[in-house]
Scaffold this active site. Sequence first.
Site, short mmCIF file in Angstrom:
data_model
loop_
_atom_site.label_atom_id
_atom_site.label_comp_id
_atom_site.label_asym_id
_atom_site.label_seq_id
_atom_site.Cartn_x
_atom_site.Cartn_y
_atom_site.Cartn_z
N HIS A 1 0.84 -1.22 -0.41
CA HIS A 1 0.12 0.09 0.20
C HIS A 1 1.07 1.14 -0.55
O HIS A 1 0.83 2.03 -0.30
CB HIS A 1 -0.65 0.17 1.04
CG HIS A 1 -1.53 -1.08 1.57
ND1 HIS A 1 -1.39 -2.14 2.10
CD2 HIS A 1 -2.63 -1.46 0.58
CE1 HIS A 1 -2.50 -2.89 2.09
NE2 HIS A 1 -3.87 -2.23 0.75
N ASP B 1 -2.59 -8.14 -7.21
CA ASP B 1 -3.93 -8.59 -7.56
C ASP B 1 -4.21 -8.70 -8.65
O ASP B 1 -5.37 -7.89 -9.21
CB ASP B 1 -5.20 -8.32 -6.53
CG ASP B 1 -4.52 -8.80 -5.02
OD1 ASP B 1 -4.57 -9.52 -4.82
OD2 ASP B 1 -4.69 -7.78 -4.11
N SER C 1 1.18 -9.29 1.23
CA SER C 1 -0.16 -9.37 1.76
C SER C 1 -0.30 -9.59 3.38
O SER C 1 -0.04 -10.33 4.02
CB SER C 1 -0.58 -10.75 1.16
OG SER C 1 -1.89 -11.05 1.89
O1 PAF Z 1 -7.45 -4.80 -3.21
C1 PAF Z 1 -8.27 -4.60 -2.21
O2 PAF Z 1 -7.41 -4.23 -1.02
C2 PAF Z 1 -9.61 -4.68 -2.65
O3 PAF Z 1 -10.86 -5.36 -3.45
C3 PAF Z 1 -10.18 -3.23 -2.95
C4 PAF Z 1 -9.95 -2.71 -4.00
C5 PAF Z 1 -10.49 -2.18 -2.13
C6 PAF Z 1 -11.38 -3.74 -2.81
O4 PAF Z 1 -12.67 -3.95 -1.65
#
Ligand code: PAF
Length: 283
Positions: free
Chosen positions: A37, A150, A185
Site C-alpha cells: 500500500h 491482485d 499481502s
Molecule cells: O484490493 C483490495 O484491497 C480490495 O479488493 C479493494 C480494491 C479495496 C476493494 O474492496
Amino acid sequence: MQIISKPEKLFKILKILKLKSKTIGFVPTMGALHEGHLSLIRQAKKENKIVVVSIFVNPKQFGPKEDLKSYPRPLSKDLAFCRKEKVDFIFLPKAKDIYGKNFSTYIQVEGLSSVLCGKARPGHFRGVATIVTKLFNLVHPDIAYLGMKDAQQLIIIKRMVKDLNIPVKIKAMPTVREADGLAISSRNMYLNKSEKLDALVLSRALNLAKLMIKNGARDSLSIVNRMKELIKQNKSVRIEYIEILDTETLRPLNRVIGNYLIVLAVRIGTTRLIDNFWGKLSR
Ligand code: PAF
C-alpha cells in the site's frame, strides 16, 4: 489528515477541491496497510495534489465461509501509517452507510470474474467491482492506484472502467516483496513461521517459469508442469491453479507470447495465497 466517514460529506468536499482543479489520487484499501500500500500511496502523492485513501473491509466481496470477521483491522496503526505519509483524506465508512437499506445494484464484469479466483470465490469480483464503482463515484479520482499482486482484480477493474466509461486512469503498481521473495499481502499475517517458509515456493515457482522462458521455453503446459512439480515437493502446499494467460482477456495461452501473465493460487493450511508474474515477449 482528515478522516471522513460519511459518503455525502466526502463527495461534497472532494467536489469543491475538484472544481479548484486539484488533481485527486485515490488508493482503495481494506486496511491492514503494508509496504505494498505504501508504494501506491507514495506514487499517488508524487502525481496528485490530493491523496485519498479508503479503508473499508467490504462485506460484499467475502463469501459466507470466508474471513470477513477475522480480517485484520489494525485501525490506529493504519491511521498512523497514512498520517506519516501525509495522506490528505481517509475515507472510513460504515457498511450501513455504503450499503443502505434495500441495496440491490451490483456490477458484474462477465467472463473475467468467473475464472481463476472467481471459481473458488463466487461473487467475490462482483463485490469488488461494485464497491470500486461506488468509491469512484464518491471520490471522482483522476488516478486510482492498484497493485499488480491482485492481477485478476486489476484486469477486471480496468475492463470495467473501459466498458462503463468511468473517467479515471488506473495506474498499476508492481508487487512489493519481502527480501526472501514472498509477495507482501495482508493475509500473510495468518501464516505461522513454518507456513511462511512454505509460502516461498510461490515466488520460487514463478522464478523457475521466468528462467525457462528466458532460456527459450514457450510451451505453456510444460512450464506449468515444471512449476507444479516444484510446488508438489512441498507436501503442505495445495495447488488451486497455475495458468499462463493473456493479460487483457485472461484467456489461456498455449504458447507464451505477447503480454502474458503467469498466475498461481495455493492453499497453505487455511490460508489462500496468490502470486503472479507479468511478462512481455515480442510476437
Ligand atoms: O484490493 C483490495 O484491497 C480490495 O479488493 C479493494 C480494491 C479495496 C476493494 O474492496
